[in-house]
Each structure stands twice: as C-alpha cells, then as structure tokens.
Design a protein around this motif. Structure first.
Motif, PDB file in Angstrom:
ATOM      1  N   ASN A   2      -5.808  -3.865  -8.640  1.00 26.76           N
ATOM      2  CA  ASN A   2      -6.275  -2.655  -8.013  1.00 26.76           C
ATOM      3  C   ASN A   2      -5.436  -2.416  -6.918  1.00 26.76           C
ATOM      4  O   ASN A   2      -5.439  -3.200  -5.866  1.00 26.76           O
ATOM      5  CB  ASN A   2      -7.755  -2.709  -7.410  1.00 26.76           C
ATOM      6  CG  ASN A   2      -8.213  -1.665  -6.820  1.00 26.76           C
ATOM      7  OD1 ASN A   2      -7.350  -0.725  -6.627  1.00 26.76           O
ATOM      8  ND2 ASN A   2      -9.697  -1.050  -6.762  1.00 26.76           N
ATOM      9  N   HIS A   4      -5.571  -0.222  -4.554  1.00 28.53           N
ATOM     10  CA  HIS A   4      -6.018   0.555  -3.542  1.00 28.53           C
ATOM     11  C   HIS A   4      -6.869  -0.678  -2.498  1.00 28.53           C
ATOM     12  O   HIS A   4      -6.969  -0.117  -1.541  1.00 28.53           O
ATOM     13  CB  HIS A   4      -7.033   1.403  -4.090  1.00 28.53           C
ATOM     14  CG  HIS A   4      -6.252   2.619  -4.460  1.00 28.53           C
ATOM     15  ND1 HIS A   4      -5.711   3.634  -3.908  1.00 28.53           N
ATOM     16  CD2 HIS A   4      -6.072   2.968  -5.889  1.00 28.53           C
ATOM     17  CE1 HIS A   4      -5.085   4.713  -4.873  1.00 28.53           C
ATOM     18  NE2 HIS A   4      -5.453   4.137  -5.981  1.00 28.53           N
ATOM     19  N   THR A   6      -7.231  -3.258   0.320  1.00 29.72           N
ATOM     20  CA  THR A   6      -6.340  -3.604   1.334  1.00 29.72           C
ATOM     21  C   THR A   6      -6.653  -5.183   1.659  1.00 29.72           C
ATOM     22  O   THR A   6      -7.605  -5.708   1.636  1.00 29.72           O
ATOM     23  CB  THR A   6      -6.763  -2.822   2.527  1.00 29.72           C
ATOM     24  OG1 THR A   6      -8.079  -3.094   2.927  1.00 29.72           O
ATOM     25  CG2 THR A   6      -6.490  -1.222   2.565  1.00 29.72           C
ATOM     26  N   TRP A  12      -2.594  -1.728   5.030  1.00 27.01           N
ATOM     27  CA  TRP A  12      -2.318  -0.801   3.882  1.00 27.01           C
ATOM     28  C   TRP A  12      -2.489  -1.632   2.504  1.00 27.01           C
ATOM     29  O   TRP A  12      -2.214  -2.536   2.472  1.00 27.01           O
ATOM     30  CB  TRP A  12      -0.805  -0.033   3.916  1.00 27.01           C
ATOM     31  CG  TRP A  12      -0.696   0.947   4.701  1.00 27.01           C
ATOM     32  CD1 TRP A  12      -1.907   1.741   5.291  1.00 27.01           C
ATOM     33  CD2 TRP A  12       0.504   1.544   5.399  1.00 27.01           C
ATOM     34  NE1 TRP A  12      -1.284   2.905   6.360  1.00 27.01           N
ATOM     35  CE2 TRP A  12       0.114   2.494   6.289  1.00 27.01           C
ATOM     36  CE3 TRP A  12       1.747   1.041   5.288  1.00 27.01           C
ATOM     37  CZ2 TRP A  12       1.438   3.049   6.897  1.00 27.01           C
ATOM     38  CZ3 TRP A  12       2.742   1.937   5.929  1.00 27.01           C
ATOM     39  CH2 TRP A  12       2.545   2.887   6.551  1.00 27.01           C
ATOM     40  N   SER A  13      -2.913  -0.724   1.511  1.00 25.35           N
ATOM     41  CA  SER A  13      -2.917  -1.422   0.286  1.00 25.35           C
ATOM     42  C   SER A  13      -1.524  -1.190  -0.317  1.00 25.35           C
ATOM     43  O   SER A  13      -0.674  -0.536   0.424  1.00 25.35           O
ATOM     44  CB  SER A  13      -3.815  -0.515  -0.568  1.00 25.35           C
ATOM     45  OG  SER A  13      -3.612   0.841  -0.746  1.00 25.35           O
ATOM     46  N   PHE A  15      -0.808   0.769  -2.773  1.00 29.63           N
ATOM     47  CA  PHE A  15      -0.887   2.049  -2.819  1.00 29.63           C
ATOM     48  C   PHE A  15      -0.409   2.887  -1.554  1.00 29.63           C
ATOM     49  O   PHE A  15       0.335   3.620  -1.512  1.00 29.63           O
ATOM     50  CB  PHE A  15      -2.202   2.756  -3.343  1.00 29.63           C
ATOM     51  CG  PHE A  15      -2.030   4.093  -3.872  1.00 29.63           C
ATOM     52  CD1 PHE A  15      -1.638   4.576  -5.282  1.00 29.63           C
ATOM     53  CD2 PHE A  15      -2.305   4.886  -2.939  1.00 29.63           C
ATOM     54  CE1 PHE A  15      -1.575   5.858  -5.274  1.00 29.63           C
ATOM     55  CE2 PHE A  15      -2.348   6.527  -3.239  1.00 29.63           C
ATOM     56  CZ  PHE A  15      -1.916   6.886  -4.346  1.00 29.63           C
ATOM     57  N   GLY A  16      -0.880   2.324  -0.288  1.00 26.84           N
ATOM     58  CA  GLY A  16      -0.811   2.969   0.676  1.00 26.84           C
ATOM     59  C   GLY A  16       0.731   2.672   1.108  1.00 26.84           C
ATOM     60  O   GLY A  16       1.391   3.528   1.536  1.00 26.84           O
ATOM     61  N   HIS A  56      -3.041  10.991   1.138  1.00 28.47           N
ATOM     62  CA  HIS A  56      -3.255  10.180   0.005  1.00 28.47           C
ATOM     63  C   HIS A  56      -4.517   9.457  -0.080  1.00 28.47           C
ATOM     64  O   HIS A  56      -4.707   8.381  -0.738  1.00 28.47           O
ATOM     65  CB  HIS A  56      -2.277   9.014  -0.106  1.00 28.47           C
ATOM     66  CG  HIS A  56      -0.880   9.751   0.124  1.00 28.47           C
ATOM     67  ND1 HIS A  56      -0.056  10.236  -0.935  1.00 28.47           N
ATOM     68  CD2 HIS A  56      -0.073   9.862   1.410  1.00 28.47           C
ATOM     69  CE1 HIS A  56       1.236  10.796  -0.412  1.00 28.47           C
ATOM     70  NE2 HIS A  56       1.294  10.383   1.267  1.00 28.47           N
ATOM     71  N   PRO A  59      -8.157   8.453  -4.126  1.00 31.30           N
ATOM     72  CA  PRO A  59      -7.595   7.479  -5.141  1.00 31.30           C
ATOM     73  C   PRO A  59      -7.395   8.172  -6.562  1.00 31.30           C
ATOM     74  O   PRO A  59      -6.578   7.788  -7.365  1.00 31.30           O
ATOM     75  CB  PRO A  59      -8.321   6.545  -5.133  1.00 31.30           C
ATOM     76  CG  PRO A  59      -9.587   6.380  -4.088  1.00 31.30           C
ATOM     77  CD  PRO A  59      -9.617   7.957  -3.761  1.00 31.30           C
ATOM     78  N   THR A  63      -1.537   8.945  -8.556  1.00 27.73           N
ATOM     79  CA  THR A  63      -1.232   7.585  -9.338  1.00 27.73           C
ATOM     80  C   THR A  63      -0.249   6.944  -8.650  1.00 27.73           C
ATOM     81  O   THR A  63       0.888   7.679  -7.964  1.00 27.73           O
ATOM     82  CB  THR A  63      -0.960   7.470 -10.571  1.00 27.73           C
ATOM     83  OG1 THR A  63       0.107   8.069 -11.124  1.00 27.73           O
ATOM     84  CG2 THR A  63      -2.472   8.199 -11.344  1.00 27.73           C
TER      85      THR A  63
END
Length: 132
Positions: A2, A4, A6, A12-13, A15-16, A56, A59, A63
């Motif tokens: 995943n 997303h 953290t 941040w993840s 994705f972040g 952002h 989610p 992508t």
C-alpha cells in the motif's frame, strides 16, 4: 504494498513522496520560465506539506502511475528547455522568497538533488511500512 501507508505520524507515504516530487517539478518549471523570461522575478516559496495534503488527498483520484507519467512528461519538457538554453540564460536569476537570488543553473541543479533525496525517502518508507 500500500503506497498510501505512512511510516509515522507527520511523515509522507511513498505516494506522498511521489506527489511531492511532481509538485516540486511543477514549481521548478514555473521558476525556470520566470527566470529566463523576466528580469529578476520574485520566486514564491510554497508549503510542500500543504500541497501534498490538499492536492493529493483523495487516494482514488490519481495513481502512482498517473503521478509518474505527469512527472516524466514535465521533466522531459524541462530537460529540453535546459538543453536549448544559453550560458547567459543559465546565469539569469530570480529572487527566491526564502533563499534570495537563485540562477536558472542553480535552480535546475537543486531539483536534481531534490529528486535523489526523495527517492531515498520513498525507498526507506517502503522498507519501513513493509517490515511492519
């Protein structure tokens, strides 16, 4: 995994990290163009955490592939601009709100180091969330 998740509160993840890399490229793109086109333009700062949270947040809206595609296209345009720029254009500067005068050359080089930092951060985040 995943992208997303953290690793800790306030971090941040993966994705972040990708979202921030895109945002930074967008901001740098504007700065490059202001510096080359205008005479000593002001270069605004921005709140990177706010941009990631506000731009952002959903989610399902984009992508990681979407972020990377946009980043790749923008990076290609910025590299093309760099390659066709002259030494005089690379020496032109704007005035960054937080750091003061910055040339096109310096601004361009900062973003390259910036990418490397956040790629490492994304890898470390992925390792941290994958190991539990």
């Amino acid at each position: 995994p995943n992208l997303h998740v953290t690793p800790a509160e306030g971090e941040w993840s993966v994705f972040g990290c990708l979202a921030h890399a895109l945002d930074a490229e967008i901001v740098a793109s504007g700065r490059y163009r202001w510096i080359v086109a205008e005479r000593e333009p002001p270069l605004p700062g921005y709140d990177q955490d706010l941009w990631v949270r506000r731009l952002h947040a959903d989610p399902g809206a984009e992508t990681a592939v979407d972020l990377l595609a946009a980043l790749s296209a923008l990076r290609q345009a910025n590299l093309a601009m760099w390659h066709r720029s002259t030494d005089e254009e690379r020496a032109r500067f704007g005035v960054h709100a937080e750091r003061g005068p910055e040339s096109y050359d310096l601004t361009f080089r900062i973003i390259a180091g910036h990418d490397r930092f956040h790629l490492r951060q994304a890898r470390e985040t992925l390792d941290a969330v994958s190991s539990g």
